[in-house]
Motif scaffolding. Structure first.
Motif, PDB file in Angstrom:
ATOM      1  N   ARG A 188     -70.401  31.744  51.507  1.00 29.26           N
ATOM      2  CA  ARG A 188     -70.858  30.510  52.128  1.00 29.26           C
ATOM      3  C   ARG A 188     -70.542  29.321  51.235  1.00 29.26           C
ATOM      4  N   LEU A 189     -70.592  28.157  51.836  1.00 28.99           N
ATOM      5  CA  LEU A 189     -70.553  26.897  51.104  1.00 28.99           C
ATOM      6  C   LEU A 189     -71.980  26.489  50.743  1.00 28.99           C
ATOM      7  N   GLY A 190     -72.101  25.590  49.786  1.00 32.12           N
ATOM      8  CA  GLY A 190     -73.387  24.971  49.494  1.00 32.12           C
ATOM      9  C   GLY A 190     -74.349  25.894  48.765  1.00 32.12           C
ATOM     10  N   ALA A 191     -75.586  25.399  48.664  1.00 36.71           N
ATOM     11  CA  ALA A 191     -76.624  26.113  47.922  1.00 36.71           C
ATOM     12  C   ALA A 191     -77.979  25.708  48.460  1.00 36.71           C
ATOM     13  N   ARG A 192     -78.995  26.464  48.104  1.00 35.58           N
ATOM     14  CA  ARG A 192     -80.370  26.082  48.464  1.00 35.58           C
ATOM     15  C   ARG A 192     -80.824  25.009  47.493  1.00 35.58           C
ATOM     16  N   SER A 248     -74.472  18.050  50.681  1.00 36.01           N
ATOM     17  CA  SER A 248     -73.168  18.304  51.292  1.00 36.01           C
ATOM     18  C   SER A 248     -73.322  19.278  52.442  1.00 36.01           C
ATOM     19  N   VAL A 249     -72.310  19.340  53.303  1.00 40.12           N
ATOM     20  CA  VAL A 249     -72.330  20.359  54.344  1.00 40.12           C
ATOM     21  C   VAL A 249     -72.363  21.729  53.671  1.00 40.12           C
ATOM     22  N   GLY A 250     -73.155  22.614  54.247  1.00 38.22           N
ATOM     23  CA  GLY A 250     -73.338  23.947  53.664  1.00 38.22           C
ATOM     24  C   GLY A 250     -74.638  24.098  52.920  1.00 38.22           C
ATOM     25  N   ASP A 251     -75.251  22.985  52.475  1.00 39.56           N
ATOM     26  CA  ASP A 251     -76.498  23.059  51.705  1.00 39.56           C
ATOM     27  C   ASP A 251     -77.680  23.421  52.599  1.00 39.56           C
ATOM     28  N   ASP A 252     -78.643  24.150  52.017  1.00 38.74           N
ATOM     29  CA  ASP A 252     -79.944  24.394  52.641  1.00 38.74           C
ATOM     30  C   ASP A 252     -80.954  23.423  52.036  1.00 38.74           C
ATOM     31  N   ILE A 253     -81.704  22.718  52.881  1.00 42.15           N
ATOM     32  CA  ILE A 253     -82.703  21.757  52.418  1.00 42.15           C
ATOM     33  C   ILE A 253     -83.977  21.950  53.221  1.00 42.15           C
ATOM     34  N   ARG A 254     -85.122  21.830  52.563  1.00 44.41           N
ATOM     35  CA  ARG A 254     -86.403  22.013  53.245  1.00 44.41           C
ATOM     36  C   ARG A 254     -86.697  20.809  54.138  1.00 44.41           C
ATOM     37  N   LEU A 255     -87.083  21.109  55.386  1.00 43.42           N
ATOM     38  CA  LEU A 255     -87.459  20.091  56.361  1.00 43.42           C
ATOM     39  C   LEU A 255     -88.951  20.210  56.629  1.00 43.42           C
ATOM     40  N   LYS A 300     -79.921  24.561  57.292  1.00 35.42           N
ATOM     41  CA  LYS A 300     -78.589  24.463  56.698  1.00 35.42           C
ATOM     42  C   LYS A 300     -77.845  23.317  57.372  1.00 35.42           C
ATOM     43  N   ILE A 301     -77.188  22.474  56.560  1.00 34.71           N
ATOM     44  CA  ILE A 301     -76.428  21.339  57.080  1.00 34.71           C
ATOM     45  C   ILE A 301     -75.060  21.826  57.531  1.00 34.71           C
ATOM     46  N   LEU A 302     -74.780  21.692  58.829  1.00 31.92           N
ATOM     47  CA  LEU A 302     -73.503  22.105  59.396  1.00 31.92           C
ATOM     48  C   LEU A 302     -72.563  20.924  59.600  1.00 31.92           C
ATOM     49  N   GLY A 303     -73.104  19.731  59.719  1.00 32.98           N
ATOM     50  CA  GLY A 303     -72.280  18.553  59.910  1.00 32.98           C
ATOM     51  C   GLY A 303     -73.015  17.301  59.472  1.00 32.98           C
ATOM     52  N   ILE A 304     -72.266  16.324  58.991  1.00 33.02           N
ATOM     53  CA  ILE A 304     -72.818  15.032  58.569  1.00 33.02           C
ATOM     54  C   ILE A 304     -72.073  13.936  59.310  1.00 33.02           C
ATOM     55  N   THR A 363     -76.806  11.086  60.777  1.00 30.91           N
ATOM     56  CA  THR A 363     -77.200  12.175  61.669  1.00 30.91           C
ATOM     57  C   THR A 363     -76.661  13.485  61.122  1.00 30.91           C
ATOM     58  N   LEU A 364     -77.538  14.458  60.989  1.00 30.87           N
ATOM     59  CA  LEU A 364     -77.154  15.766  60.449  1.00 30.87           C
ATOM     60  C   LEU A 364     -77.239  16.818  61.542  1.00 30.87           C
ATOM     61  N   GLN A 365     -76.172  17.599  61.699  1.00 35.15           N
ATOM     62  CA  GLN A 365     -76.217  18.779  62.547  1.00 35.15           C
ATOM     63  C   GLN A 365     -76.696  19.940  61.676  1.00 35.15           C
ATOM     64  N   VAL A 366     -77.765  20.600  62.109  1.00 33.36           N
ATOM     65  CA  VAL A 366     -78.403  21.611  61.272  1.00 33.36           C
ATOM     66  C   VAL A 366     -78.732  22.848  62.104  1.00 33.36           C
ATOM     67  N   MET A 367     -79.145  23.896  61.398  1.00 35.78           N
ATOM     68  CA  MET A 367     -79.641  25.116  62.020  1.00 35.78           C
ATOM     69  C   MET A 367     -80.600  25.773  61.041  1.00 35.78           C
ATOM     70  N   ARG A 368     -81.569  26.513  61.573  1.00 33.38           N
ATOM     71  CA  ARG A 368     -82.465  27.245  60.689  1.00 33.38           C
ATOM     72  C   ARG A 368     -81.644  28.079  59.719  1.00 33.38           C
ATOM     73  N   ALA A 369     -81.937  27.956  58.438  1.00 29.77           N
ATOM     74  CA  ALA A 369     -81.099  28.580  57.416  1.00 29.77           C
ATOM     75  C   ALA A 369     -81.054  30.092  57.542  1.00 29.77           C
ATOM     76  N   GLU A 370     -82.174  30.709  57.952  1.00 34.63           N
ATOM     77  CA  GLU A 370     -82.175  32.174  58.016  1.00 34.63           C
ATOM     78  C   GLU A 370     -81.249  32.711  59.096  1.00 34.63           C
ATOM     79  N   LYS A 371     -80.859  31.851  60.047  1.00 34.92           N
ATOM     80  CA  LYS A 371     -79.969  32.308  61.110  1.00 34.92           C
ATOM     81  C   LYS A 371     -78.517  32.340  60.664  1.00 34.92           C
ATOM     82  N   VAL A 372     -78.199  31.619  59.623  1.00 36.26           N
ATOM     83  CA  VAL A 372     -76.810  31.537  59.193  1.00 36.26           C
ATOM     84  C   VAL A 372     -76.623  31.936  57.734  1.00 36.26           C
ATOM     85  N   SER A 373     -77.703  32.311  57.056  1.00 33.62           N
ATOM     86  CA  SER A 373     -77.590  32.682  55.652  1.00 33.62           C
ATOM     87  C   SER A 373     -76.781  33.944  55.507  1.00 33.62           C
ATOM     88  N   LYS A 374     -75.973  33.994  54.461  1.00 31.51           N
ATOM     89  CA  LYS A 374     -75.105  35.145  54.199  1.00 31.51           C
ATOM     90  C   LYS A 374     -75.781  36.076  53.187  1.00 31.51           C
TER      91      LYS A 374
END
Length: 373
Positions: free
Chosen positions: A218-222, A326-333, A348-352, A362-373
């Protein structure tokens, strides 16, 4: 307030660019950066401006020649190659596709048969092959992960330590490979790996670098140092999707073939905690058991039935300033109370998408657990 400017260049096809204008008067600007996609930049110029025209009266903006970059306080936040423009006098609307989109409709000019290789390395080869052609070099460099995993492309589910009895080669050929962007996306899904492309000034501030970042798995980090909080830097309560279509306990993927010879694989949640529900995924491009199983497992992971958020709007704030994530990062909401019952989750940030004139991102996001590797 941030200071923005928009820079136009002429791409020379040999890996270099010529600067045309350092202050293009763009308005209604959108700057997009994404995971596993092209992104780009859009904007409008109005009215007609003489300094943006050549001596023969034509403007400087030529599709597949001009590139435009958005710079904020010395940092290039995005850019793209002009793909289309709409000359609706006195407006000129520009639509620039991110540099990875340059591979779209670009063909392979030789023949290469691959029986066993790393999809990430093969994806780099697509760029190396393209940029070795006269007039096709746009200066893309590589960073991040250098390999993913060795695998049989087009073969059944065989472990790397096993000896295959039959391997279906992955073929790149001038007579059949006419869209390298699609090949790149296929290779990304086979590994899978993530990628994004960014731009930055070189050390001498005399040229712009175009860097294709790879992430495996994956890209990014928590990011525990940043946060998004409604009422603090999130401008409005985000919408949560709690549709019944977002849940399934049993998934089956149907691939190539017909009848009893059709490729298929199931995935099941043994303890769903609610009534069982089926989801059937039909994808005729799937030709191997391993690919079908991977798709089924991925779909089951998405169809958990939990409330999800796909977009948030954030403003500049010390807890997550523009450029710190950055795109790929996980951030707490952290959200306010709502029907979803969700208060804190990792996304997880999928788009900025940046709109400089509004100072809201505007950030395109998804719950991190759904896309975490």
């Amino acid at each position: 307030m941030s200071s923005w400017r928009y820079i136009a260049t002429r791409m020379n096809g040999d890996g270099t660019e010529t600067f045309l204008n350092f202050n293009v008067p763009l308005s209604n600007v959108e700057v997009n950066t994404v995971v596993n996609g092209h992104g780009g930049i859009k904007g409008t110029i109005t009215p007609e401006i003489a300094s943006l025209k050549t001596d023969d009266g034509n403007h400087l903006f030529v599709p597949w020649s001009t590139a435009i970059y958005a710079e904020e306080d010395g940092h290039i936040r995005g850019g793209g190659i002009l793909q289309d423009h709409d000359d609706d006098t006195p407006k000129l609307q520009l639509d620039c596709i991110g540099h990875t989109g340059y591979l779209a409709d670009t063909r392979y000019t030789e023949v290469k048969s691959i029986e066993r290789d790393d999809p990430l390395k093969v994806s780099k080869h697509l760029w190396e092959h393209t940029q070795a052609r006269p007039h096709f070099n746009i200066g893309v460099e590589f960073a991040g992960a250098t390999e993913s995993r060795e695998m049989f492309i087009g073969d059944d589910s065989i472990l790397p330590t096993q000896t295959p009895t039959k391997v279906t080669p992955y073929v790149l050929a001038y007579y059949q490979t006419h869209d390298l962007a699609k090949e790149f996306e296929l290779l990304a899904s086979l590994a899978p790996f993530e990628y994004t492309l960014t731009h930055e000034w070189n050390s001498a501030k005399t040229a712009i670098r175009h860097i294709l970042h790879y992430g495996y798995p994956r890209l990014g980090a928590r990011r525990t140092d940043l946060r998004f909080v409604v009422g603090e830097n999130v401008v409005a309560q985000p919408r949560f999707d709690i549709s019944g279509d977002s849940y399934a306990s049993d998934v089956v993927v149907l691939g190539a073939g017909e009848g009893s010879k059709m490729m298929w694989k199931p995935a099941t949640n043994p303890s769903p905690g609610r009534l069982g529900r089926d989801a059937v995924i039909i994808d005729k491009s799937i030709t191997t058991p391993s690919a079908a199983q991977k798709r089924a497992d991925a779909e089951l992971k998405l169809l958990t039935g939990t409330a999800d958020v796909t977009e948030i709007q954030v403003r500049q704030h010390e807890h997550a300033p523009l450029g710190s994530y950055s795109v790929g990062d996980d951030i707490r909401l952290e959200t306010a109370d709502g029907w979803s019952g969700v208060r804190r989750l990792w996304v997880k940030i999928l788009g900025i998408q940046i709109r400089p004139e509004t100072n809201v991102t505007t950030l395109q996001v998804m719950r991190a657990e759904k896309v975490s590797k």
